[in-house]
Design a protein around this motif. Structure first.
Motif, mmCIF file in Angstrom:
data_model
loop_
_atom_site.group_PDB
_atom_site.id
_atom_site.type_symbol
_atom_site.label_atom_id
_atom_site.label_comp_id
_atom_site.label_asym_id
_atom_site.label_seq_id
_atom_site.Cartn_x
_atom_site.Cartn_y
_atom_site.Cartn_z
ATOM 1 N N ASP A 27 0.742 -1.434 0.099
ATOM 2 C CA ASP A 27 -0.163 -0.287 -0.113
ATOM 3 C C ASP A 27 0.943 0.992 0.230
ATOM 4 O O ASP A 27 0.376 2.228 -0.512
ATOM 5 C CB ASP A 27 -1.278 0.334 0.943
ATOM 6 C CG ASP A 27 -2.167 -1.433 1.124
ATOM 7 O OD1 ASP A 27 -2.301 -1.425 -0.017
ATOM 8 O OD2 ASP A 27 -2.494 -1.117 1.896
ATOM 9 N N VAL A 28 1.856 1.037 0.424
ATOM 10 C CA VAL A 28 2.953 2.290 0.594
ATOM 11 C C VAL A 28 3.975 2.222 -0.630
ATOM 12 O O VAL A 28 3.716 3.811 -1.237
ATOM 13 C CB VAL A 28 4.382 2.068 1.824
ATOM 14 C CG1 VAL A 28 4.919 3.192 1.759
ATOM 15 C CG2 VAL A 28 3.369 2.314 3.126
ATOM 16 N N LEU A 29 3.317 1.736 -1.448
ATOM 17 C CA LEU A 29 4.249 1.315 -2.832
ATOM 18 C C LEU A 29 3.274 1.971 -3.758
ATOM 19 O O LEU A 29 3.250 3.019 -4.716
ATOM 20 C CB LEU A 29 4.756 0.761 -3.864
ATOM 21 C CG LEU A 29 5.941 -0.300 -2.373
ATOM 22 C CD1 LEU A 29 5.952 -1.533 -2.786
ATOM 23 C CD2 LEU A 29 6.673 -0.381 -2.782
ATOM 24 N N ASP A 30 1.568 2.023 -3.066
ATOM 25 C CA ASP A 30 0.708 2.850 -4.313
ATOM 26 C C ASP A 30 0.026 3.942 -3.948
ATOM 27 O O ASP A 30 0.709 4.693 -4.761
ATOM 28 C CB ASP A 30 -0.444 1.119 -3.672
ATOM 29 C CG ASP A 30 -1.752 1.746 -4.658
ATOM 30 O OD1 ASP A 30 -0.725 2.146 -5.829
ATOM 31 O OD2 ASP A 30 -2.823 1.213 -4.277
ATOM 32 N N ALA A 31 0.882 4.296 -2.853
ATOM 33 C CA ALA A 31 0.699 5.173 -2.564
ATOM 34 C C ALA A 31 1.577 7.092 -2.690
ATOM 35 O O ALA A 31 1.267 7.458 -3.786
ATOM 36 C CB ALA A 31 0.407 5.564 -0.273
ATOM 37 N N VAL A 32 2.879 6.380 -2.841
ATOM 38 C CA VAL A 32 4.003 6.548 -3.051
ATOM 39 C C VAL A 32 3.767 7.231 -4.072
ATOM 40 O O VAL A 32 4.431 8.368 -4.692
ATOM 41 C CB VAL A 32 5.384 6.495 -1.862
ATOM 42 C CG1 VAL A 32 6.342 6.996 -2.963
ATOM 43 C CG2 VAL A 32 5.148 6.019 -1.023
ATOM 44 N N GLY A 33 3.926 5.933 -4.780
ATOM 45 C CA GLY A 33 3.980 6.657 -7.011
ATOM 46 C C GLY A 33 3.413 5.846 -7.283
ATOM 47 O O GLY A 33 3.427 5.701 -8.938
ATOM 48 N N ARG A 34 2.228 6.230 -7.086
ATOM 49 C CA ARG A 34 0.741 6.298 -7.696
ATOM 50 C C ARG A 34 0.347 5.357 -8.625
ATOM 51 O O ARG A 34 -0.052 5.374 -10.054
ATOM 52 C CB ARG A 34 1.155 7.367 -8.229
ATOM 53 C CG ARG A 34 1.226 8.938 -8.106
ATOM 54 C CD ARG A 34 1.086 10.319 -8.399
ATOM 55 N NE ARG A 34 2.115 10.627 -9.956
ATOM 56 C CZ ARG A 34 4.016 10.830 -8.982
ATOM 57 N NH1 ARG A 34 3.427 10.911 -7.923
ATOM 58 N NH2 ARG A 34 4.614 10.672 -10.351
ATOM 59 N N GLY A 35 0.923 4.225 -7.740
ATOM 60 C CA GLY A 35 0.639 2.899 -8.558
ATOM 61 C C GLY A 35 2.423 2.443 -9.586
ATOM 62 O O GLY A 35 2.229 1.208 -9.832
ATOM 63 N N GLU A 36 2.900 2.974 -9.741
ATOM 64 C CA GLU A 36 3.914 2.931 -10.751
ATOM 65 C C GLU A 36 4.951 2.022 -10.114
ATOM 66 O O GLU A 36 5.396 0.778 -11.003
ATOM 67 C CB GLU A 36 4.829 4.452 -11.286
ATOM 68 C CG GLU A 36 4.234 5.052 -12.439
ATOM 69 C CD GLU A 36 4.306 6.433 -12.627
ATOM 70 O OE1 GLU A 36 5.661 6.743 -12.373
ATOM 71 O OE2 GLU A 36 4.289 6.760 -13.160
ATOM 72 N N LEU A 37 5.241 2.235 -8.990
ATOM 73 C CA LEU A 37 6.454 1.331 -7.663
ATOM 74 C C LEU A 37 5.373 0.033 -7.836
ATOM 75 O O LEU A 37 6.056 -1.036 -8.013
ATOM 76 C CB LEU A 37 6.201 1.208 -6.773
ATOM 77 C CG LEU A 37 7.318 3.418 -7.035
ATOM 78 C CD1 LEU A 37 7.372 3.476 -5.384
ATOM 79 C CD2 LEU A 37 8.593 2.863 -7.228
ATOM 80 N N LEU A 38 3.924 0.078 -7.263
ATOM 81 C CA LEU A 38 3.084 -1.683 -7.268
ATOM 82 C C LEU A 38 3.261 -2.326 -8.404
ATOM 83 O O LEU A 38 3.860 -3.583 -8.684
ATOM 84 C CB LEU A 38 2.257 -0.811 -6.057
ATOM 85 C CG LEU A 38 0.881 -2.638 -5.719
ATOM 86 C CD1 LEU A 38 1.987 -3.400 -5.143
ATOM 87 C CD2 LEU A 38 -0.449 -1.924 -5.378
ATOM 88 N N ARG A 39 3.270 -1.804 -9.887
ATOM 89 C CA ARG A 39 3.316 -2.188 -10.850
ATOM 90 C C ARG A 39 5.065 -2.829 -11.035
ATOM 91 O O ARG A 39 4.593 -4.023 -11.760
ATOM 92 C CB ARG A 39 2.495 -0.939 -12.202
ATOM 93 C CG ARG A 39 0.896 -0.911 -11.777
ATOM 94 C CD ARG A 39 0.302 -0.851 -13.065
ATOM 95 N NE ARG A 39 0.935 0.811 -13.662
ATOM 96 C CZ ARG A 39 0.116 1.974 -12.396
ATOM 97 N NH1 ARG A 39 -0.584 1.606 -11.734
ATOM 98 N NH2 ARG A 39 1.183 3.270 -12.975
#
Length: 104
Positions: A27-39
């Motif tokens: 969730d942190v990756l999603d919040a910080v990277g606007r989804g790019e980091l999570l993807r």
């Protein structure tokens, strides 16, 4: 200041532990990277850590993948070069997916 350090300063208060590397939080990756980091993390794990295959799947340059993975590593305190850390992050992603399914 690195991009990840700047990004870590924008982590919501409830996620401060992830910035210190205490646990992987998708969730942190999603919040910080606007989804790019999570993807990027998901694609990187699905392509067994292969930079070029991940870049093709995301339709970005492989250096972009490397930069995003470095940011993920800095934010989570995990090293994607180790099987243990990759497994831990993969499990965190699966747990997140299962939690979302059970909420629907």
């Amino acid at each position: 200041m690195t991009a990840a350090s700047a990004a870590a300063s924008t982590i919501p208060a409830g996620h401060a532990g992830a910035a210190r590397g205490e646990h992987p939080l998708p969730d942190v990756l999603d919040a910080v990277g606007r989804g790019e980091l999570l993807r990027t993390l998901t694609a990187f794990l699905e392509h067994n850590g292969r930079w070029a295959a991940t870049a093709v799947a995301l339709q970005v340059h492989r250096h972009t993948v490397r930069n995003r993975v470095a940011t993920v590593e800095e934010l989570t305190g995990r090293r994607l070069g180790t099987a243990h850390d990759r497994q831990e992050l993969w499990l965190a992603l699966r747990a997140r997916d299962l939690a979302r399914l059970s909420d629907s």
